[in-house]
Design a protein around this motif. Structure first.
Motif, short mmCIF file in Angstrom:
data_model
loop_
_atom_site.label_atom_id
_atom_site.label_comp_id
_atom_site.label_asym_id
_atom_site.label_seq_id
_atom_site.Cartn_x
_atom_site.Cartn_y
_atom_site.Cartn_z
N VAL A 1422 0.85 -1.20 0.00
CA VAL A 1422 0.00 0.00 0.00
C VAL A 1422 0.89 1.25 0.00
N LEU A 1423 1.91 1.24 0.88
CA LEU A 1423 2.79 2.42 0.96
C LEU A 1423 3.54 2.62 -0.36
N LYS A 1424 3.95 1.52 -0.96
CA LYS A 1424 4.68 1.62 -2.23
C LYS A 1424 3.76 2.21 -3.29
N ALA A 1425 2.51 1.73 -3.31
CA ALA A 1425 1.57 2.23 -4.32
C ALA A 1425 1.35 3.73 -4.14
N TRP A 1426 1.14 4.14 -2.88
CA TRP A 1426 0.94 5.57 -2.63
C TRP A 1426 2.17 6.36 -3.04
N ALA A 1427 3.34 5.79 -2.74
CA ALA A 1427 4.57 6.50 -3.09
C ALA A 1427 4.65 6.72 -4.60
N GLU A 1428 4.31 5.66 -5.35
CA GLU A 1428 4.38 5.80 -6.81
C GLU A 1428 3.38 6.83 -7.31
N VAL A 1429 2.16 6.79 -6.73
CA VAL A 1429 1.14 7.74 -7.15
C VAL A 1429 1.59 9.17 -6.84
N TYR A 1430 2.19 9.33 -5.65
CA TYR A 1430 2.61 10.67 -5.24
C TYR A 1430 3.71 11.21 -6.17
N VAL A 1431 4.66 10.32 -6.50
CA VAL A 1431 5.74 10.75 -7.40
C VAL A 1431 5.16 11.22 -8.73
N ILE A 1432 4.22 10.44 -9.26
CA ILE A 1432 3.59 10.80 -10.54
C ILE A 1432 2.84 12.12 -10.41
N ALA A 1433 2.10 12.27 -9.29
CA ALA A 1433 1.29 13.48 -9.10
C ALA A 1433 2.19 14.72 -9.13
N MET A 1434 3.31 14.62 -8.41
CA MET A 1434 4.21 15.77 -8.37
C MET A 1434 4.81 16.03 -9.74
N LYS A 1435 5.09 14.94 -10.46
CA LYS A 1435 5.69 15.10 -11.79
C LYS A 1435 4.73 15.86 -12.70
N ILE A 1436 3.44 15.42 -12.66
CA ILE A 1436 2.44 16.06 -13.52
C ILE A 1436 2.33 17.54 -13.14
N LYS A 1437 2.32 17.76 -11.84
CA LYS A 1437 2.14 19.14 -11.39
C LYS A 1437 3.30 20.01 -11.87
N LYS A 1438 4.53 19.47 -11.71
CA LYS A 1438 5.69 20.24 -12.14
C LYS A 1438 5.64 20.54 -13.63
N GLU A 1439 5.30 19.46 -14.41
CA GLU A 1439 5.23 19.65 -15.86
C GLU A 1439 4.24 20.73 -16.21
N ALA A 1440 3.09 20.70 -15.49
CA ALA A 1440 2.04 21.67 -15.79
C ALA A 1440 2.53 23.08 -15.49
N GLU A 1441 3.32 23.21 -14.42
CA GLU A 1441 3.80 24.55 -14.07
C GLU A 1441 4.81 25.07 -15.08
N THR A 1442 5.64 24.14 -15.61
CA THR A 1442 6.67 24.61 -16.55
C THR A 1442 6.11 24.83 -17.95
N LYS A 1443 5.01 24.15 -18.27
CA LYS A 1443 4.44 24.30 -19.62
C LYS A 1443 3.77 25.64 -19.74
N PRO A 1444 3.85 26.27 -20.95
CA PRO A 1444 3.11 27.53 -21.13
C PRO A 1444 1.62 27.21 -21.17
N LYS A 1445 0.82 28.17 -20.76
CA LYS A 1445 -0.64 27.96 -20.80
C LYS A 1445 -1.06 27.81 -22.25
N ARG A 1446 -1.99 26.91 -22.51
CA ARG A 1446 -2.43 26.70 -23.90
C ARG A 1446 -3.27 27.88 -24.36
N ALA A 1447 -3.05 28.28 -25.61
CA ALA A 1447 -3.86 29.39 -26.15
C ALA A 1447 -5.31 28.95 -26.20
#
Length: 1986
Positions: A1422-1447
């Motif tokens: 369970v902890l491993k699964a949450w860890a993986e989900v959390y890592v992905i969540a942060m990755k998505i969030k970071k990518e979203a912040e670095t990407k320019p807003k879509r026109a």
């Protein structure tokens, strides 16, 4: 042989070869003809038919042997059916005349038999075409039947069978005659004749209605008589006849019923008839009923076993659906059989009857019913048990004695209970988790019913109930803990009932014994519970004499069972156990003596039972906890054991005093003692050898035993290969469990739980369904024999001699049957001893010991008992092995040679021929080489003794042993042996099956001996090979299954050595037919062979198997379409035969193999089927993707509809028959398909699990095959190009459906496999785009399915391993970023949340069912699964912040229809995770901490904290499990530390950081993989960065309040004013410790300890890529650490840090081919820069330290970069860069010291003078930066020293032209430096400086002629110089003019060059078309769209 391959027999060739070889030549021609006739052109055949018929009929009278006559008949019949039939009647008459011939001589017999065979073949092939002549033929055959000898009788009966088969109903007029003549032969003395009659009558009953109406009882009686004194073959044949006739009587066949109005028998009548056979045996009955029912006469065992098989045939013929409908009736009938007094006259007979009934139930319910029907059957069994138990309770509670026959009823009921409970247990166990409805439905009350039997008055019933509970718990492990608790509670509540104490302790022991089969185990505390119950029972045993015995037995039984839980549980209770054991036995000899005089018979019984129990528990301890057996423990165990040995000698006097009923208890003590001693090292009790051996020898020589009991171990001690002599191959048949009853040794096959209750918790021997210990009398002898074998090698020679002499004496003393028994036991003991000697590599002893042993053995070689002869031969071989002296072996061999030359009796010839084989077997070819010739010649002669098949069998068997053991030495004897084998194969009557089996073995051994030579093409090898092939063909065509199995293994060998010569097109179909054989050994051989073939040639195998299906299909359809009522078309017999043959449908061989997995229970067979399918899958799955996916899908589809059984073998039931009668049309369409499409039983769970695994393998295979499998667009286009292209992605919906079906099944194993498949599918397809909807992936449409597949795995009662797997899949699914629908995401997320709640519930939760490690596994998952989900969540969030807003405008036009609707906002995942973070971060840390503590090496144990380590981890048995969990936790921590709040938290609380670092450090101590280490460094960096940020923040706030003292700022950071760092509290110290560990792990020579050691060698391995990355990361972090310290703290750590960094630089700065800088080097350089530019406010004290530090660092680097002779590979560039870094960054006062300055200048000089242009270029670049340094004081010395050298180098270029781009680069960089110097120079010096630069540049210019032919490098140099000159001129016009004026030749060169340049530009411009846009490169045009 090739000459034999022609349509007509080559008579010339035949005449030319020797007489001996002719039969082989003829056989080979017939073989060829057999293949060619079918394929030949009809016209060709008709042309040559006359000649062919002549040749073939001529062969009839040439005395052909059995295989030849069979083929001859087949060919003649085929010839007539293909060609013209004009002369067929002439040929038939000719045959009839031969049959009528009165010549009875042996010479004429083969001719007669050939004629008989031809007649049969004609009728079988042409049937009604010969109709008119059949009465005469039949009469003729019947007439000669009366006078024929046994071979003739068999052959005639087989022909009659064929006549009946061919004519069908048309032969009705002869049916009665045949029946009358044949039936009397059913009791013929020849077994082969009995088999032939049975087969003939089986054919007859298809049409002869009277057999199953009027004659039914007589047929039954006949069959019972035929079973008396029968062998296995007869039992199989007769039971088939009996069962089929009975089935037909009950449900007659359609066609016959329509012709005549038949009265049908009822089920009761039929069953009643069969019961008479089972209960009363064969001889005369229904005649005088009275005397028959007197209980006196014993039941004939062979009849009972035969009838048992007939019951199975009866039910199988009627089919699964019939059984389903009539199960209750059938069940009550078979259970009544065991309650009948005739079935249970003695205890052993009762056990035999039980075994028979159990066999009937297993063979029918177990294989004919599908899973749903099995659950229904289990309900019926439950009801039967409940009903019986009610009756028993009524008797028990009947205190008034109204029920007179009560005791008898109870005795009878126990056997019924045993059978019912065993079948129930077996059913539940085979259903596994699919049986859960049985437990969950309260109406069935399975548990209550079974538990009620635990109180049955009979021990056998109680044990059976306990066993049944164990089966339920193993099948449904979630019941195990509740069962244990319930039994414990009842045991406490019913302490006063003897039955309850006994029954519930049996149940608990059984359940504990089942734990090892449940991977998730039971909670740790249950061990404690068991110990306390057991202690309580033992303590209270003496309080109540009514319960003493039961409590004592129960207490020890539970402790014995506890031991099976293994050392992790037992360790805690060991001291208590040792105490208990010590207290059971007297403490001293005095006490032992004293107790003899005390006590009454009851006390003694309890005492003996108690001691037996204690010894039994000890034995269990030694067997299950070998790790705990320290010397100390063994010493403590020996005290009670030695006491028990002493007590043995007192027992006889006790028995004399108190009565013989103590004998059993005393025997039990001896059994337990022998058992435990056999497990301990003999050295521990060598002091007691004498007394012990006396006991052992007395035991097996039956000294004090009046019964003639024999051991059961002899067969197992003889060699497996001797099974043909011992008949022990019966143990390899499907009927093993009942055939065992007929073996000759005592009580064989009468194993039962009640003989030894401790077996309820032991592991079941492989291949047994239920443990069946033999009766005590046999077990004790077995144990004594086994222990004798262990002790004998450790005994003195004198003692050995005494014993061997004593054995001879014992044999001499005994007489008759007793002598046989004593001899058998002695031989088993001697074999056991010799085996022990061989295993211990000891010798037998001096001459007199050998002599004594030899006399004993030789005496038995001519014993009339074949088993003894076999054992004697084996013993002789073993003796030769342990003596190992050539003279001794020669003596033994010579003795047998002499004996064989003179002896004429069968017994000595067989015994001594085996002796020769065994000698060779055990001393191998080398040891017995000189006797080889004699042995072979003698055995070849004996093998030709046609008068005695027995002599032939034994001599051929020995020959095979010799061929096997001699290997290449036998090569010289291959030809004569092979020719003998062929001759015998062609002449020995087929009824002598043993001879044929041995011939098959010889053939196999010869093939192995010749081996790879068989591929050759020489004449001799070709002859050998074709002989081998002929031999294989003959054995393949034999009627006996074992001979066929031998043939298959020969062909398998041949295929291994010479694959080209084995014809697969005929081999594969024959193997397929054998897959449905009724003989296990044949099925095994066929599958083993297919496995080998599929490994090399899977495609061919499948193709040839399909050809069989096509042929079968053609025959079938033609049959059906002509006339549905023709016999043999629609009748059940035909369908039955087809099933018996092989039912290959469009699913091919693979389908058949999958079907077999449902029926077969044999482990070896199933494993081979798995392998075969695996090989096929690997070779074919990618090409035939749809086919294989379809196969898996069909198998898995059974999960969704556990459909009931279709009729097996088409056994039609009444309704379907009525339907057929009503509607003839449907019959045409349905009959064929119905039968083929449905397997006999829906696939069972184990097969479905295998299919799910296959699915995962298919995905993997596709992945390795072609990218298009995972790309929808590619796949679609490939499909368009070629519709045959089959790609995985096109089947995605099927894949998901299959995974879904598996993941949501009842069966836990299947759920696991399904989840695994689902995970594979998600991983492989997550990123596959959906071509029609850009920006989307194809998995999106399956979101709901995936969610639905996962949901059941999170329910409350799901086992931990499944939940753990499901968590893994959840995180993979969320992490795959496929989920686009917020609701779907939330659903899956909620599942994880629910599991997190479960984790938090922790230990307090009451519902703990499994061992703690299971819970831990679930938590970690369970902890491993949450860890993986959390890592992905942060990755998505970071990518979203670095990407320019879509026109926004996009959304209106092209993406309108889908893009926006289900797009997830990028932060949606993190918002779902956010609420759980506080809990998660705590748990992640805790997991890492626990893990790190637990994996510490043992020497750190003292540092473990007392609390904090959860017991859960301590119980975790698998340290290899959590590596993924660890990596996930680390990734999660890394991501967590990305968030500001977490960083502040960890920085504020410094101890938390230190704690975390120490956890990480411990993790590194135990984990080697670099992946883990990289993750750790990542987390360390995050921690350090967090601390840096925090400190900076603090410093900034201080700087703002500038007014406060600056000193405050000084002490900020670790180290304060003193500079001391406290280990355990200092973050910097913790980090350095960890980083140092990593560095030393990858660069061991950094550690001074390592490099000072004398063994240290200087060779340093190059770092791997991962290590390099790690070292780089470590160095980077090291350089960050000083910023965390106060100035004083810095001074403490900097020496170490700088030392490490410079050493890393030195070690890793190595030249590479492409001049790349490795990560560690660039990290080290960066680190130097970071440290040298540290912004530290320095006090006086620290400033001094700092200066000396920086100086010594630079000095080290200068020293390291000293060019040594060896160090040519040093990367000077990196070293120079380091030096330059110091020059840039440090102040002059620090490094302006003369010595350092000289060193630096020297290094630069060396670089300038380097022969490597790259080094020069880099050196120029670095100098440029040094020269430009703002501090002139620093740069001036360098300019003065180095500029002149540079100018020289650059001037020299004129004469030494650059040849490569690198050299050019060096020149260009040098010029740049010169230009900079010009710029730096003051105005007054500028002319001198330009006077250096300009001429140099002009010297690089080429004149016009030279320019054209110059290399590109020179042209580039020219251009470079020209451009620079053009630029310099305008910069310094005055100085430039001055220089140019001074040297006119320079000016001319320059002007010429400028003019040439302009001219070429003008030319280029003229060539270009005018309108182009100038000076804009074309690339520009492409990109800017205007």
């Amino acid at each position: 042989m090739e000459l034999a391959h022609s349509l007509l027999l080559n008579e010339e060739a035949l005449a030319q070869i020797t007489e001996a070889k002719r039969p082989v030549f003829i056989f080979e021609w017939l073989r060829f003809l057999d293949k060619v006739l079918v394929a030949a052109n009809k016209i060709d055949v008709k042309e040559k038919q006359k000649k062919l018929v002549e040749q073939l009929t001529g062969l009839i009278s040439s005395s052909p042997g059995p295989p030849t006559r069979k083929l001859l008949a087949k060919n003649l019949a085929a010839l007539y059916s293909i060609g013209d039939t004009f002369t067929v009647f002439q040929t038939l008459d000719k045959c009839n005349d031969i049959i009528k011939n009165k010549d009875d001589t042996a010479a004429y017999l083969p001719t007669k038999l050939a004629a008989v065979a031809c007649v049969g073949a004609f009728y079988e092939k042409m049937g009604r075409m010969l109709g008119s002549s059949f009465p005469e033929t039949v009469n003729n055959l019947l007439k000669s039947l009366k006078s024929a000898e046994s071979q003739g009788r068999s052959e005639i009966l087989m022909s009659l069978q064929k006549v009946l088969n061919g004519l069908g109903g048309a032969a009705a007029s002869c049916h009665r005659d045949i029946y009358k003549n044949a039936r009397s032969l059913l009791t013929d003395r020849s077994m082969a004749v009995r088999c032939a009659v049975a087969k003939c009558l089986l054919e007859l009953q298809n049409e002869a209605v009277f057999m199953w109406t009027a004659e039914l009882e007589n047929v039954a009686t006949l069959c019972f008589k035929a079973l008396e004194n029968s062998n296995y073959g007869v039992r199989v044949a007769v039971s088939k006849l009996l069962g089929t006739v009975m089935a037909t009587a009950l449900i007659p066949k359609q066609a016959t019923v329509m012709r005549q109005n038949v009265k049908r028998a009822t089920l009761e009548e039929v069953l009643e008839l069969m019961a008479t056979g089972f209960l009363r045996g064969g001889s005369g009955f229904l005649k005088s009923g009275g005397e028959m029912l007197k209980v006196g006469g014993s039941v004939n065992r062979e009849v009972r076993v035969g009838v048992t098989q007939a019951y199975v045939v009866f039910v199988t013929t009627l089919g699964g659906q019939w059984l389903e409908r009539n199960f209750a009736t059938f069940l009550s009938h078979v259970l009544d059989l065991v309650s009948h007094p005739r079935a249970t006259q003695t205890h052993v007979e009762a056990v035999y009857s039980r075994r028979c009934v159990s066999f009937i139930l297993r063979a029918t319910v177990g294989s004919l019913l599908g899973e749903k029907a099995q659950i229904a059957a289990a309900k019926d069994i439950c009801q039967a048990i409940g009903k019986q138990m009610k009756a028993v309770e009524a008797v028990v509670n009947d205190t008034n004695g109204e029920n007179k026959s009560g005791a008898a009823d109870i005795a009878a009921s126990q056997h019924v209970m045993v059978c019912a409970l065993q079948e129930l247990g077996s059913l539940v166990q085979s259903l596994n988790a699919t049986a859960s409805p049985l437990i969950q439905e309260p109406s069935i009350g399975l548990l209550e019913t079974v538990t009620s039997v635990l109180l049955h008055p009979s021990m056998a019933a109680r044990l059976a109930a306990a066993w049944c509970l164990r089966c339920v718990a193993v099948a449904l492990p979630f019941q195990l803990t509740p069962f244990l608790d319930r039994c414990a509670e009842r045991l406490n509540n019913l302490k006063t009932s003897p039955e309850a104490v006994s029954g519930y302790s049996f149940a608990m022991a059984a359940l504990l014994g089942g734990v090892h089969q449940c991977p998730l185990g039971i909670p740790h505390a249950k061990g404690k519970m068991v110990v306390s119950i057991a202690e309580d029972l033992l303590r209270t045993a003496a309080q109540n004499s009514r319960l003493s015995l039961q409590r004592t037995q129960a207490g020890w039984l539970l402790l014995g069972a506890l031991m099976t839980l293994g050392p992790s549980v037992v360790r805690y209770h060991l001291p208590k156990m040792l105490l208990l054991w010590r207290n059971v036995f007297p403490r001293s000899l005095k006490e032992l003596e004293a107790e003899k005089a005390r006590g009454d018979s009851f006390t003694w019984q309890v005492t003996l039972e108690g001691r037996a129990g204690a010894l039994c528990a000890m034995r269990s301890f030694v067997a299950h906890c070998p790790e705990l057996l320290t010397e100390d423990v063994i010493r403590k165990l020996m005290t009670p054991i030695e006491c028990a040995m002493t007590m043995m000698s007192h027992i006889p006097s006790v028995i004399k005093a108190h009565g013989a009923h103590l004998k059993a208890s005393a025997a039990m003590v001896r059994l337990r003692l022998y058992d435990i001693l056999a497990l301990l090292p003999p050295k521990t009790y060598e002091g007691s050898f004498n007394a012990l051996l006396r006991e052992l020898v007395a035991e097996f020589t039956l000294t004090d035993n009046s019964a003639n009991t024999t051991t059961s171990l002899l067969r197992s001690l003889c060699h497996y290969d001797d099974s043909v002599l011992l008949g022990s191959w019966l143990q390899e048949t499907d009927h093993k469990s009942i055939e065992d009853q007929l073996q000759p040794n005592s009580a064989s096959g009468s194993g039962a739980l009640e003989h030894d209750p401790s077996s309820i918790y032991l592991r079941i021997p492989a291949g047994e369904a239920v443990p069946g210990p033999l009766p005590l009398g046999v077990s004790v002898i077995d144990a004594s024999v086994a222990l004798f074998g262990v002790v004998f090698p450790h005994v003195s020679y004198k003692h050995r001699l005494q014993m061997l002499d004593h054995f001879a004496e014992c044999v001499k003393q005994a007489k008759g049957v007793r002598q046989q028994a004593v001899q058998l036991n002695i031989f088993t003991a001697v074999l056991s001893a010799l085996k022990g000697l061989a295993e211990n590599k000891s010798t037998l002893g001096p001459e007199e010991v050998r002599k004594s042993a030899l006399t004993l053995v030789m005496g038995a070689l001519d014993n009339p008992n074949p088993i003894l002869r076999c054992a004697a031969g084996e013993a002789l071989g073993r003796m030769a092995q342990v003596v190992g002296e050539a003279t001794f072996i020669a003596r033994m061999a010579q003795f047998s040679f002499d004996k064989l030359k003179s002896a004429r009796d069968v017994v000595s010839r067989t015994g001594h021929s085996l002796a020769l084989g065994c000698l060779h077997r055990y001393v191998g070819g080398i040891g017995s080489g000189q006797h080889l010739k004699t042995s072979v010649s003698i055995l070849l002669a004996l093998a030709q003794d046609g008068t005695s098949p027995e002599v032939q069998t034994w001599s051929l068997h020995s020959l095979a042993l010799i061929v096997d053991s001699s290997g290449p030495m036998y090569r010289g004897y291959v030809e004569p042996t092979l020719s003998l084998v062929l001759t015998l194969l062609l002449t020995v009557p087929p009824s002598h099956t043993e001879v044929h089996q041995c011939l098959g073995r010889c053939l196999g051994a010869i093939i192995t001996t010749v081996g790879p030579e068989l591929q050759g093409n020489g004449a001799t090898i070709s002859t050998i090979r074709s002989s081998c092939l002929v031999g294989c063909a003959i054995t393949q065509d034999h009627s006996d299954s074992l001979v066929q199995a031998a043939a298959i293994s020969c062909l398998q060998q041949l295929h291994m050595f010479a694959p080209r010569h084995v014809n697969l097109s005929s081999l594969v179909p024959s193997l397929c037919v054998h897959l449905c054989s009724s003989h296990l050994l044949l099925r095994r051989a066929a599958v083993a062979c297919l496995r080998q073939l599929a490994q090399r040639e899977a495609a061919e195998v499948c193709e040839y198997a399909m050809s069989l299906a096509k042929n079968a299909g053609d025959k079938e359809n033609s049959g059906i379409n002509i006339n549905p009522f023709a016999p043999g078309a629609g009748s059940r017999r035909d369908i039955h035969c087809r099933h018996q043959g092989v039912n290959i449908t469009e699913t091919g061989l693979e389908g058949v193999l999958f079907g077999m997995l449902d029926r077969e229970t044999d482990r070896k067979l199933c494993s081979d089927i798995h392998d075969t399918l695996g090989h096929m899958l690997s070779s074919l799955a990618v090409e035939k993707l749809s086919h294989w996916l379809m196969l898996c899908k069909d198998v898995l589809a059974a999960s969704s509809d556990m459909s009931t059984a279709a009729p097996l073998g088409g056994g039609k039931d009444e309704e379907s028959e009525k339907k057929d009668e009503m509607d003839d049309d449907t019959m045409f369409t349905t009959l064929g398909e119905e039968d083929k499409s449905k397997p006999s039983v829906a696939p069972r769970w184990a097969t479905r699990v295998f299919a799910a695994d296959c699915l995962c393998r298919i995905i993997m295979l596709c992945e390795n095959a072609n990218k298009a499998h995972f790309d929808l667009a590619m796949a679609r286009s490939a499909k368009l190009r070629n519709p045959k292209n089959d790609l995985l992605v096109l089947h995605l919906s099927d894949l998901i459906r299959m995974a879904f079906m598996a993941a949501t099944d009842h069966s836990n194993q299947l759920r696991m496999a399904g989840l695994q498949a689902l995970e594979d599918i998600i991983k492989k397809f997550a990123s596959v785009p959906e071509p029609e909807f850009p920006g989307h992936v194809i998995l999106e449409q399956y979101q709901a399915n995936v969610g639905a597949a996962l949901r059941p795995a999170f329910s409350q009662d799901t086992p931990s391993d499944i939940t753990a797997k499901a968590c893994q899949v959840c995180s993979t699914w969320i992490g795959s970023e496929v989920v686009s629908d917020l609701n779907d995401l939330r659903r899956v997320h909620n599942l994880l949340v629910s599991s997190l709640d479960k984790v938090q519930a922790g230990k307090g939760s009451s519902s703990q069912l499994y061992r703690e490690s299971a819970t831990t596994m679930e938590k970690l998952a369970v902890l491993k699964a949450w860890a993986e989900v959390y890592v992905i969540a942060m990755k998505i969030k970071k990518e979203a912040e670095t990407k320019p807003k879509r026109a926004l405008k996009n959304t209106d036009d092209d993406e309108e229809d889908f893009g926006t609707v289900d797009e997830l906002p990028p932060d949606s995942l993190i918002t779902l995770v956010q609420p759980e973070l506080p809990i998660l971060s705590r748990l992640w840390l805790a997991a890492l901490k626990d893990y790190a503590l637990l994996t510490l090496p043992a020497e750190f144990a003292s540092q473990l904290p007392p609390d904090g380590v959860s017991i859960q981890f301590l119980c975790s048995p698998r340290p290899e499990e959590p590596v993924e969990h660890v990596t996930s936790c680390l990734q999660a921590l890394h991501t967590l530390l990305d968030s500001p709040c977490a960083r502040i938290h960890i920085a504020e609380d410094q101890l938390l950081g230190v704690e975390l670092l120490s956890v990480l450090h411990r993790l590194l101590l135990t984990w080697d993989p670099p992946s883990v280490q990289l993750l750790v460094t990542g987390v360390v960096q995050q921690i350090v960065r967090a601390a840096q940020d925090y400190l900076q923040e603090k410093r900034n706030t201080l700087n703002e309040d500038d007014i406060k003292e600056k000193e405050m700022c000084l002490v900020l950071g670790e180290g304060g004013e003193t500079g001391g760092l406290v280990p355990g509290k200092s973050l910097v110290f913790a980090a350095m410790e960890l980083l140092m560990f990593i560095l030393v792990r990858h660069m061991p020579h950094l550690s001074p300890k390592m490099s000072d050691s004398p063994s240290h060698v200087c060779a340093k391995p190059q770092l791997s890529e991962e290590s390099a990355r790690l070292v780089a990361a470590t160095v980077t972090i090291l350089s960050d650490l000083p910023s965390l310290c106060s100035p004083a703290g810095c001074m403490t750590i900097l020496p170490t840090i700088l030392f490490l960094i410079t050493r890393v630089l030195k070690e890793t700065a190595v030249k590479s081919v492409d001049n790349q800088v490795s990560p560690p080097v660039s990290a080290a350089l960066q680190a130097i820069k970071t440290i040298v530019t540290l912004p530290i406010t320095k006090t006086e004290e620290t400033h001094k330290q700092w200066t000396s530090l920086i100086r010594s660092t630079l000095a080290s680097i200068l020293e390291y970069s000293q060019p040594e002779g060896t160090k040519s590979i040093l990367d000077e560039v990196s070293m120079l860069t380091a030096i330059a870094l110091f020059l840039w960054s440090a102040s002059t006062e620090i490094i302006g010291v003369q010595s350092l300055q000289n060193g630096c200048i020297n290094r630069f000089k060396n670089a300038l003078n380097s022969c490597d242009p790259w080094v020069q270029a880099k050196c120029y670049q670095l100098l440029l930066s040094v020269f430009q340094h703002t501090n002139r004081a620093l740069s001036t010395p360098y300019i003065h020293s180095l500029a002149p050298i540079m100018v020289e180098k650059l001037k020299a270029v004129e004469s030494n032209h650059p040849n490569s781009n690198t050299e050019l680069l060096a020149v260009q960089e040098g010029i740049k430096v010169l230009e900079t110097l010009v710029a730096l120079g003051e105005e007054q010096n500028r002319v001198q400086l330009l006077a250096l630069l300009v001429p140099t540049l002009i010297s690089y210019l080429l004149n016009e002629n030279a320019f054209a032919s110059a290399s590109t490098v020179l042209k580039d140099l020219h251009e470079f110089a020209l451009q620079n000159l053009m630029r310099i001129g305008p910069l310094y016009p005055h100085a430039f003019k001055t220089v140019m004026g001074a040297a006119p030749e320079l000016k001319i060169r320059l002007e010429t060059a400028v003019r040439a340049s302009q001219a070429s530009k003008a030319k280029a411009a003229a060539r270009q078309p005018p309108p182009t846009i100038h000076s804009v490169p074309t690339i520009k045009l492409k990109t800017s769209f205007f």
